[in-house]
Design an enzyme around this catalytic site. Sequence first.
Site, PDB file in Angstrom:
ATOM      1  N   HIS A 169       0.424  -0.464   0.154  1.00 54.05           N
ATOM      2  CA  HIS A 169      -1.133  -0.077   0.975  1.00 54.05           C
ATOM      3  C   HIS A 169      -1.480  -1.408   1.144  1.00 54.05           C
ATOM      4  CE1 HIS A 169      -4.946   2.114   1.397  1.00 54.05           C
ATOM      5  NE2 HIS A 169      -5.405   0.909   1.173  1.00 54.05           N
ATOM      6  N   GLU A 170      -1.697  -2.428   0.415  1.00 56.94           N
ATOM      7  CA  GLU A 170      -2.504  -3.706   0.683  1.00 56.94           C
ATOM      8  C   GLU A 170      -1.605  -4.310   1.632  1.00 56.94           C
ATOM      9  OE1 GLU A 170      -5.372  -3.647   0.024  1.00 56.94           O
ATOM     10  OE2 GLU A 170      -5.707  -2.045  -1.762  1.00 56.94           O
TER      11      GLU A 170
END
Length: 505
Positions: free
Chosen positions: A266-267
């Site tokens: 995600h990041e």
Amino acid sequence: MTTTRTETAWAEVQQRWQELADLGGIGSLLGWDQSTYLPAGAAAGRARQRALLSRLRHERATDSTYGRLLEELSDRDDLTPVQARMVAVARKDFEEATRFPSEFVAEFSRHTGESYAAWAEARPANDFARMVPYLEKTLDLSLQAASYFPEFSDPLDYFIDQSDEGMTAAQVGEVFAQLRAALVPMVEAVTGATPPRTDFLHRHYPGQEQLKFGESVIRDYGYDFTRGRQDLTHHPFMIRLGAQDVRITTRVKEDDLSEALYSTLHESGHAMYEQGISEELLATPLGGGVSAGVHESQSRLWENLVGRSRAFWAAYFGPLRDAFPEQLADVTEEEMHRAVNTVARSLIRTDADELTYNLHVITRFELERDLLAGRLAVRDLADAWHAAYEQNLGLRAPSDVDGVLQDVHWYFGSIGGAFQGYTLGNVLSAQFYAAAERANPGLAEDIARADFHRLHGWLRENVYAHGRRYTPNELVERATGQALTVEPYLKYLRGKYGELYGVTL
């Protein structure tokens, strides 16, 4: 050669932009350190440092000399289109920033630093009562911030426009209504089917090995570790500390294989967006993501549309089993794919599956709306949270740890506009991916070979490189050929989960 007035003014403005970018980077460094390695006893001093830096940067960003330079350049007709856009965005930012008194900016920064430190202790202690006075002050400061923009009759419209320019509370509400109408029956159908096996996800997986595997995946994705790094924190985030310094964080649970992996994926999506912005735009007003929704679309695209796909596990199940041979000895690739796509009503937004996730966001959006409208008092927020979860997800948290204390946003920022970008990002993730697939048929086959060059390249060219050169709506239409629409997202969800669970959606 004689230097023109435009060249002189342009050079002065560029110098100012660089100074503002550097001050912002220093502030981000202090924030990154506070969220990763800062000793607990140093929180008060760090809050003062950040408040001072915020005040200095605000004063530098709003002084009259800078304003006159921007006004002068706005009247010129000899700027390139990119330069003209830089000046237009800078002038908009300047005019908005000058409405905030420096003392207010410093007070808000100091307060959020203190609030974050209190939350970091209150959450594990299940002590919402401790946070009530902090949140009451945050709400007061948030309303005060919105009051500086009387052209927005609804405070929530102001906050939404700040993070997702061009959107209003009414428009967000309409998107949410379309999603709720489609998702509620989907969730009902899928949760009524036989759930997949998930026991193996909760065996013991040493943290360092989890981190090593996740980092190997995002190297393949295209995250550049020569311009970034990954560290541990309470609540994962991405942050830019400088033109060539874009960092990410994750968190590890040794009894949950998916926690660190999907936080990392995600990041990395956020970070690759920032790393892909054209170099000519860095240290200018255009040198960042265009909106919260577009930014979130990139994290969700790499986390979900890629990282939870059948093709992804065709590429990575073997390496994962090599990393954890004992834990995964009795697990198949298909079982892994199904397990990471489990649909279940749950209490934690960041752990929620794709079908139920937006119900978490809708809950928070509605609570924010009620707080800002004065229909809900902060002291009643915990009870309102539990009631909303019972209504929207059929669940009640056993404590406030997994209730009103679970998200950091209200404890480290304003109340208003904090969450709708997550759902807009989900919608846009499918819209961008569908456009990339039209331009590059066979992306699933690429992913199955751990080859992300075509997908990453299309995103870099059509989304990342532009920074804030275009408005969010313009960027979406340029990249996908249509305005924001929920249809690609719903088509993706129906196809994927209908197949996985053997139901008609």
